[in-house]
Structure formats: structure tokens, C-alpha cells
Scaffold this motif. Sequence first.
Motif, short mmCIF file in Angstrom:
data_model
loop_
_atom_site.label_atom_id
_atom_site.label_comp_id
_atom_site.label_asym_id
_atom_site.label_seq_id
_atom_site.Cartn_x
_atom_site.Cartn_y
_atom_site.Cartn_z
N LYS A 38 0.83 -1.21 0.00
CA LYS A 38 0.00 0.00 0.00
C LYS A 38 0.87 1.26 0.00
CE LYS A 38 -2.48 -1.03 3.57
NZ LYS A 38 -3.47 -0.87 4.67
N LYS A 39 1.95 1.22 0.77
CA LYS A 39 2.84 2.38 0.86
C LYS A 39 3.49 2.69 -0.49
CE LYS A 39 6.62 4.27 3.62
NZ LYS A 39 7.58 4.03 4.73
N ASP A 40 3.77 1.66 -1.26
CA ASP A 40 4.38 1.86 -2.59
C ASP A 40 3.34 2.18 -3.66
OD1 ASP A 40 6.86 1.30 -1.51
OD2 ASP A 40 6.74 -0.84 -1.98
N PHE A 41 2.17 1.54 -3.55
CA PHE A 41 1.18 1.60 -4.63
C PHE A 41 0.27 2.82 -4.55
CE2 PHE A 41 -3.04 0.45 -6.33
CZ PHE A 41 -2.69 0.14 -7.64
N TYR A 42 -0.36 3.03 -3.41
CA TYR A 42 -1.37 4.08 -3.28
C TYR A 42 -0.87 5.49 -3.60
CZ TYR A 42 -5.35 1.41 -1.43
OH TYR A 42 -6.43 0.58 -1.29
N PRO A 43 0.24 5.96 -3.00
CA PRO A 43 0.65 7.35 -3.25
C PRO A 43 0.85 7.67 -4.72
CG PRO A 43 1.85 6.45 -1.39
CD PRO A 43 1.11 5.31 -2.00
N THR A 44 1.53 6.78 -5.44
CA THR A 44 1.79 7.01 -6.88
C THR A 44 0.49 7.08 -7.66
OG1 THR A 44 3.88 5.80 -6.68
CG2 THR A 44 3.03 6.16 -8.90
N VAL A 45 -0.37 6.07 -7.45
CA VAL A 45 -1.62 5.99 -8.21
C VAL A 45 -2.55 7.15 -7.86
CG1 VAL A 45 -3.69 4.60 -8.61
CG2 VAL A 45 -1.47 3.50 -8.46
N TYR A 46 -2.66 7.46 -6.57
CA TYR A 46 -3.55 8.54 -6.16
C TYR A 46 -3.10 9.89 -6.71
CZ TYR A 46 -6.42 5.80 -2.92
OH TYR A 46 -7.32 4.92 -2.38
N LEU A 47 -1.80 10.13 -6.74
CA LEU A 47 -1.32 11.42 -7.26
C LEU A 47 -1.54 11.53 -8.77
CD1 LEU A 47 1.93 11.93 -5.15
CD2 LEU A 47 -0.25 13.15 -4.95
N ILE A 48 -1.40 10.41 -9.49
CA ILE A 48 -1.68 10.41 -10.94
C ILE A 48 -3.16 10.69 -11.19
CG2 ILE A 48 -1.80 8.96 -13.01
CD1 ILE A 48 0.72 7.52 -11.98
N ILE A 49 -4.02 10.01 -10.42
CA ILE A 49 -5.47 10.23 -10.55
C ILE A 49 -5.82 11.67 -10.17
CG2 ILE A 49 -7.75 9.56 -9.68
CD1 ILE A 49 -6.64 6.74 -9.28
N PHE A 50 -5.16 12.19 -9.14
CA PHE A 50 -5.40 13.57 -8.71
C PHE A 50 -5.10 14.57 -9.83
CE2 PHE A 50 -3.29 17.45 -7.08
CZ PHE A 50 -4.40 18.09 -6.55
N ILE A 51 -3.96 14.43 -10.48
CA ILE A 51 -3.56 15.36 -11.54
C ILE A 51 -4.52 15.26 -12.73
CG2 ILE A 51 -1.76 15.92 -13.22
CD1 ILE A 51 0.28 14.95 -11.08
N CYS A 52 -4.73 14.02 -13.20
CA CYS A 52 -5.61 13.82 -14.37
C CYS A 52 -7.05 14.19 -14.07
CB CYS A 52 -5.53 12.37 -14.85
SG CYS A 52 -3.90 11.87 -15.40
N GLY A 53 -7.55 13.74 -12.92
CA GLY A 53 -8.94 13.98 -12.57
C GLY A 53 -9.24 15.44 -12.29
N THR A 54 -8.33 16.13 -11.60
CA THR A 54 -8.55 17.54 -11.29
C THR A 54 -8.53 18.39 -12.55
OG1 THR A 54 -7.49 17.25 -9.12
CG2 THR A 54 -7.74 19.50 -9.92
N LEU A 55 -7.55 18.15 -13.41
CA LEU A 55 -7.47 18.92 -14.66
C LEU A 55 -8.66 18.62 -15.57
CD1 LEU A 55 -3.64 18.61 -15.49
CD2 LEU A 55 -4.87 20.62 -14.64
N GLY A 56 -8.95 17.32 -15.77
CA GLY A 56 -10.04 16.93 -16.67
C GLY A 56 -11.39 17.42 -16.22
N ASN A 57 -11.71 17.20 -14.95
CA ASN A 57 -13.03 17.59 -14.44
C ASN A 57 -13.13 19.08 -14.18
OD1 ASN A 57 -14.64 14.97 -13.98
ND2 ASN A 57 -12.65 14.49 -13.09
N GLY A 58 -12.04 19.69 -13.71
CA GLY A 58 -12.04 21.15 -13.50
C GLY A 58 -12.30 21.91 -14.79
N PHE A 59 -11.62 21.48 -15.85
CA PHE A 59 -11.81 22.15 -17.14
C PHE A 59 -13.19 21.85 -17.71
CE2 PHE A 59 -11.08 22.66 -21.77
CZ PHE A 59 -10.70 24.01 -21.75
N SER A 60 -13.69 20.62 -17.48
CA SER A 60 -15.03 20.25 -17.95
C SER A 60 -16.10 21.11 -17.28
CB SER A 60 -15.31 18.77 -17.68
OG SER A 60 -14.41 17.95 -18.40
N ILE A 61 -15.96 21.33 -15.96
CA ILE A 61 -16.91 22.19 -15.24
C ILE A 61 -16.88 23.60 -15.83
CG2 ILE A 61 -17.39 23.29 -13.01
CD1 ILE A 61 -16.28 20.71 -11.70
#
Length: 345
Positions: A38-61
Motif C-alpha cells: 500500500k505504501k508503494d502503490f497508493y501514493p503514486t496511483v492517487y497522485l496520478i489520478i489527482f492530476i488527471c482527474g482535477t485537470l479533466g473535471n475542473g476544465f469540464s466544469i
Amino acid sequence: MKRKLMSLPPSTSIPEMESNGTFTSNNSNENCTIENFKKDFYPTVYLIIFICGTLGNGFSIYVFLQSYKKSTSVNVFMLNLAISDFLFTSTLPFRADYYLRGSNWIFGDLACRIMSYSMYVNMYSSIYFLTVLSIVRFLATVHPFRHLHVTSTRSAWTLCGIIWFLIMASSVMLLNNGSERNGSVTLCLELNMRKIFKLQTMNYIALVMGFMLPFCMLNICYLLIIRALLKVKIPELGVRVSHKKALTTIIIALIIFLLCFLPYHVLRTLHLLEWEVGVCRDKLHKAVVITLALAAANTCLNPLLYYFAGENFKDRLRATLRKDHLQKTKCSIPVCIWLKKETQV
């Protein structure tokens, strides 16, 4: 999924289940490597989702809120879906930090309570927004005049309000899951397993009402829209475009369900059924961790739905980009005039 946290002394040594459905043992990880994973997997994946999701949904809104022709019920549902995703992605850096610190929470009890709550509110609101969106697309295509009241923007906003209220109210028990001291660390996103039967019952309710029912409705819409397409031999251009958008909406929604939501609900249920005190099933634990990340990744896939199936979304996007470009050009004109005058002097 609704679960209630039971307060136990820090010295109590029993396996616990995180809100993501992963079991750990706080005092003994000798035979279980899930914490390191979890220590290796979650931070990397969550930060990638954060960048893509925030940019994609923020611009969509931003695009949805631009005034372009008349708003439609489809765009209302998509706007609410984008808002839900944007709010959830804003919590991901806190989750990443928690696992980077080796499951140690530093942001206070209130923020901890919001973490689990936001996860499940986003998951099930996304499921229902996608389902209702597909149903509305189907009704507007197959019976455009019979269900005009259902596809109006006022009905769409009312239905969105009902979905928000029901999901937030049904998940309110998760706000009971605060942080808890355990030795030198503060735990968050953790639920103990003393009442396994209650957790299993709540999981079944969430599984049936939160996933299986919407998934069945989505499949019915898909079959009915295919049937409608086969009936029409040579449709008019407008009808053809309407059918294509409805089919695209349902197909993308089905892909998101199959890729993001189905694996997590299956493995979460299996995990609760297979759980035993003192037994660490490494492979199953890791699989649940991965499927939870897939569930969170739906926030990155939803902007594709807006682009390919949104009402006038491409036109709105082009108009927004053109408007921004013109504003930048206009802002630079006075500067150019001033520079010319300065050079002439």
C-alpha cells in the motif's frame, strides 16, 4: 458502503479493515506484506489520478458553465458528475500522504472523517449519475415526445438534488469513522472487524442498491437502444445523430462500470466472506487495493464521456478556447501600441 467504527483501546490486537476493504494487523505484519504494498502503490496511483482527474473535471466544469445556446438535461447530469469527481480528487493528496507516512494521519479528526465519506459519496453518486444519464439518453432517443417532462432541465436538476441527498444521507454513518491513536501513529481509513456480520450485511445492501440495480438498468438501456437501432432502416440525419450519442453514452458508461466499479464490488464482497481472524491473504488483499484504485480512476474516465457524448460539448470547448485566445490577443494590443510609441521616441 456504510460501516460503523467501534472504539477500541490501542493495545487491542485484532485485524482491521480499511474503508477500502483491505485488512491489516496493526501489531503484527511479519507474514503480511500488504502494508508495504500500500505504501508503494497508493501514493503514486492517487497522485496520478489527482492530476488527471482535477485537470479533466475542473476544465469540464468550466466548459459546462460557459453560456452556449441552451443547456440540456444531459449537460446538467454531466455537470453534477464532474463536480462530484472534482470534489473527490481534491481529497486524494491527503490519502497519498497518509500511506507515504506508513499509515499515519496528521490532518486532524474532522479531515479523517471526510476521507471515507467522500470516497463512497463519489462512487455511488457517479454510479447513479451515469445510470440516470443513460436512461435519459435512451428515453430522449426512443420516445422523444412522450417523455419531454423527464428530459427537461428542471427535472434534471431536481433528480440530481434527489441523488445527492440520498447518497449523502445513506453514507452519513461513515462520518463516525474518525482518527484513532495507536501507539506512536494516528490511524485513519481503518475499521475494526469485531462486527463482521454487520459489515457483511451493509456490504450486501450497498452491492445490491448501489451497484447491481444501476448496472442492470444500464444493460437494459443498452439492449433497448440496440433494438431501436435495428428497427430503423434508414433514419434521418437528426435521428441518426441522436441514436449515436445515446449509444456512445451507454457504451462508455458500461466500460466505466466494468473497468472501475465491478472488480471492486466483487472483490470487496469476496474479501468480507473470506476474512478470518489472524489470517492474511496477501494476494486477495493486494487485489482489493488495486480494484479500489480502479474505482477511484473513474474520475479520469468521465471527461471522455463529456467529450464524446456531451450535448454541444465540443462546440462549447471550441468557443471557450476561441474566447480565451481572443481575450489574450486583446490584452496584448495596448502593450504593442505602447511599445511602438516607445520605439518611435
